[in-house]
Design an enzyme around this catalytic site. Structure first.
Site, short mmCIF file in Angstrom:
data_model
loop_
_atom_site.label_atom_id
_atom_site.label_comp_id
_atom_site.label_asym_id
_atom_site.label_seq_id
_atom_site.Cartn_x
_atom_site.Cartn_y
_atom_site.Cartn_z
N GLU A 115 0.85 -1.19 0.00
CA GLU A 115 0.00 0.00 0.00
C GLU A 115 0.89 1.24 0.00
O GLU A 115 2.10 1.14 0.25
CB GLU A 115 -0.97 -0.02 1.19
CG GLU A 115 -2.04 -1.11 1.03
CD GLU A 115 -3.01 -1.23 2.18
OE1 GLU A 115 -2.87 -0.50 3.19
OE2 GLU A 115 -3.92 -2.07 2.08
N HIS A 226 -9.24 9.75 2.97
CA HIS A 226 -8.85 8.64 2.10
C HIS A 226 -9.09 9.08 0.66
O HIS A 226 -10.17 9.59 0.35
CB HIS A 226 -9.68 7.40 2.44
CG HIS A 226 -9.13 6.14 1.88
ND1 HIS A 226 -9.17 5.84 0.55
CD2 HIS A 226 -8.51 5.09 2.48
CE1 HIS A 226 -8.60 4.66 0.35
NE2 HIS A 226 -8.18 4.18 1.51
N ARG A 266 -1.35 9.21 1.15
CA ARG A 266 -2.78 9.59 1.15
C ARG A 266 -3.02 11.09 1.13
O ARG A 266 -3.91 11.57 0.45
CB ARG A 266 -3.46 9.00 2.40
CG ARG A 266 -3.72 7.55 2.25
CD ARG A 266 -4.53 7.01 3.39
NE ARG A 266 -4.60 5.58 3.18
CZ ARG A 266 -5.05 4.72 4.06
NH1 ARG A 266 -5.49 5.13 5.23
NH2 ARG A 266 -5.09 3.44 3.79
N ARG A 360 -1.46 9.07 9.14
CA ARG A 360 -1.22 7.64 9.41
C ARG A 360 -0.83 6.89 8.15
O ARG A 360 -1.41 7.09 7.08
CB ARG A 360 -2.49 7.02 10.01
CG ARG A 360 -2.39 5.53 10.20
CD ARG A 360 -3.59 4.98 10.90
NE ARG A 360 -4.82 5.13 10.16
CZ ARG A 360 -5.19 4.38 9.13
NH1 ARG A 360 -4.42 3.41 8.68
NH2 ARG A 360 -6.37 4.59 8.54
C1 SIN Z 1 -7.88 0.91 3.02
O1 SIN Z 1 -8.19 -0.26 2.86
O2 SIN Z 1 -7.49 1.62 2.12
C2 SIN Z 1 -8.01 1.50 4.38
C3 SIN Z 1 -7.05 0.91 5.28
C4 SIN Z 1 -6.46 1.95 6.16
O3 SIN Z 1 -7.07 2.97 6.39
O4 SIN Z 1 -5.33 1.76 6.61
#
Ligand code: SIN
Length: 506
Positions: A115, A226, A266, A360
């Site tokens: 990620e 997000h 993000r 975060r």
């Molecule tokens: C996501 O699945 O993108 C959210 C997970 C997170 O907020 O760490």
């Protein structure tokens, strides 16, 4: 003993991953634990969490690499000790979950996903994008089987009971539950925004409880948006997990042209998408170049949900836009969940250990619930071995009397929808002093005792965002776009006092 004065060693408020972890840890210390949850046990934000649990399990990975990524994204506001605890104990917690049979995708040799912001593949997932649900269900079954834990659902807490300067229990709808220690694990406040990936109940009630009892709050201005939530008229801002981009999904315009790097951090991606949406039109998540059977299998839960809005995840471009997602701010605690109020602990998103800094890292949230939830449960028992001795000998004061916490909130001043729209507009991905000042002026001053939870929290967040005259992590001020070294610290809030600034040191 009547049910309205039932005693336990520890009361945990909230039944997400942090609350359940705290309850299990406290019970393992020999405590009698009562878990109170406002709604059904499996309905909070942990249950909704799609994305995974980050843990340095790969051959080429270490907790030190994980810490470095967490710090890089956190914009110099992380508490270094809290980060080390998170990544080191998080790795152990993940190994324990695997050993305990939690069904992560890939089994005992789990598939590790990538990620944004992670330099290594280190994300454990479960259930095809239903990690939070699988993890919550596994912990809940342990809680329900545990002989010294009692779970009481549909019991919203509306006040903390105080005696002689310490928290001695909670009030719920006129009933009093006494305890040696209380752990708040009620989740964050991102549900206050209209465009939010959170359950609507995430409205800052834990902060409100702690504030009225006299505990300190910190970092409230840092709210993570997000980048990829569904942006379809008539549908909610359903989360399109970052894991989808981690597996190669693209962000494209209406003509199918790739418009931006999908794995930017993000905060950076949310700002870029916001500007593009305002200036150039819609952006879509596109998976057409990926193997459809892989997409259907890996993201089964998300694909099924999208079908209910007429979208086929492997084939259709999915319109996306940022949405409020996670709060770095919360009740100030140490890494054992201790607040500055004796008898009161907090863990999970309601707490602010400083581990997440100003922004975060993806998939560090369920991890913090596991690690710091467990710590809070242990500390709540070990710190207060004779805590029952603090219970007043006579009956506790009635709820609403001098020593009890606040009673059920009065009606809100705004209808809920209208507050949500104002937060979307004035306290979004980008803010400025003019809109923040106007928002803050429209909400009750934090000193107003009858301010309901929504308004108290929104008002404090607006004031914190106005005070922080710089941009850092998830807090971006268009009128102060630079990060300023003198602002490297936390804004702390406590009822009856002006806000304080606490420098963050290396
Ligand atoms: C996501 O699945 O993108 C959210 C997970 C997170 O907020 O760490």
């Amino acid at each position: 003993m009547t049910s309205s004065q039932a005693k336990s060693d520890v009361i945990v408020v909230g039944s997400g991953v942090a609350g359940l972890s705290a309850a299990l840890a406290a019970a393992e210390q020999g405590a009698q634990v009562r878990v109170l949850t406002a709604g059904e046990a499996l309905s909070g934000s942990s249950w909704w969490a799609q994305g995974g649990v980050a843990a340095a399990l790969g051959d080429d990975d270490t907790p030190a690499f994980h810490a470095a990524d967490t710090l890089a994204v956190g914009a110099s506001l992380n508490d270094r000790h809290a980060v080390d605890v998170l990544v080191e104990e998080g790795r152990r917690a993940a190994i324990d979950l695997l050993a305990g049979g939690v069904p992560f995708d890939g089994g005992t040799l789990p598939d590790l996903g990538l990620e944004a912001g992670h330099g290594h593949r280190r994300i454990l997932h479960a259930g095809g994008g239903a990690t939070g649900a699988m993890l919550s269900a596994a912990l809940l079954s342990r809680v329900l089987d545990h002989p010294t834990i009692q779970l009481v659902d549909r019991t919203p807490v509306d006040g903390l009971l105080l005696a002689a300067g310490r928290v001695v229990g909670v009030a719920s709808r006129g009933k009093r539950y006494r305890a040696g220690a209380v752990v708040l694990a009620t989740g964050g406040y991102a549900g206050l925004w209209g465009r939010s990936t959170n359950p609507p109940g995430n409205r800052g009630v834990g902060l409100w409880l702690a504030w009225h009892a006299g505990a300190t709050l910190a970092d409230l201005e840092f709210v993570q948006f997000h980048p990829t939530a569904l942006n379809l008229p008539g549908a909610p801002a359903f989360l399109l997990s970052e894991a989808i981009r981690g597996e190669g999904a693209r962000l494209v315009d209406a003509a199918g042209r790739e418009v931006i790097d999908p794995l930017l951090p993000r905060d950076v991606l949310s700002r870029a998408l916001t500007r593009r949406l305002n200036d150039e039109g819609p952006v879509y998540l596109s998976l057409r170049h990926l193997d459809p059977s892989f997409v259907e299998g890996r993201f089964a839960g998300i694909a099924a949900q999208l079908r209910s809005w007429g979208l086929d995840l492997p084939r259709d471009p999915v319109p996306v836009a940022p949405a409020a997602h996670y709060c770095m701010g919360g009740i100030r605690t140490d890494t054992d969940g201790r607040t500055d109020l004796p008898g009161l602990y907090a863990a999970g998103e309601v707490a602010c250990t400083g581990a997440q800094g100003a922004n975060r890292l993806a998939s560090n949230s369920l991890l913090e619930c596991l690690v710091f939830g467990g710590h809070a449960g242990v500390a709540a028992v070990r710190d207060e071995p004779g805590a029952c001795a603090h219970w007043p000998a006579g009956p506790l004061p009635e709820v609403g009397e001098q020593e009890a916490g606040q009673t059920a909130p009065p009606p809100t001043h705004y209808p809920v929808g209208s507050l949500a729209r104002r937060l979307d507009r004035d306290l979004g991905v980008e803010r400025d002093a003019v809109s923040l000042r106007s928002l803050a002026a429209s909400l009750p001053h934090p000193g107003v005792p009858e301010a309901p939870p929504d308004h108290l929290t929104a008002g404090l967040v607006a004031r914190a965002a106005l005070l922080r005259n710089e941009s850092r992590g998830a807090h971006y001020r268009t009128d102060a776009p630079q990060t300023r070294p003198e602002w490297r610290g936390r804004i702390l809030w406590r009822q009856g006092e002006p806000p304080r600034f606490e420098e963050v040191l290396d």
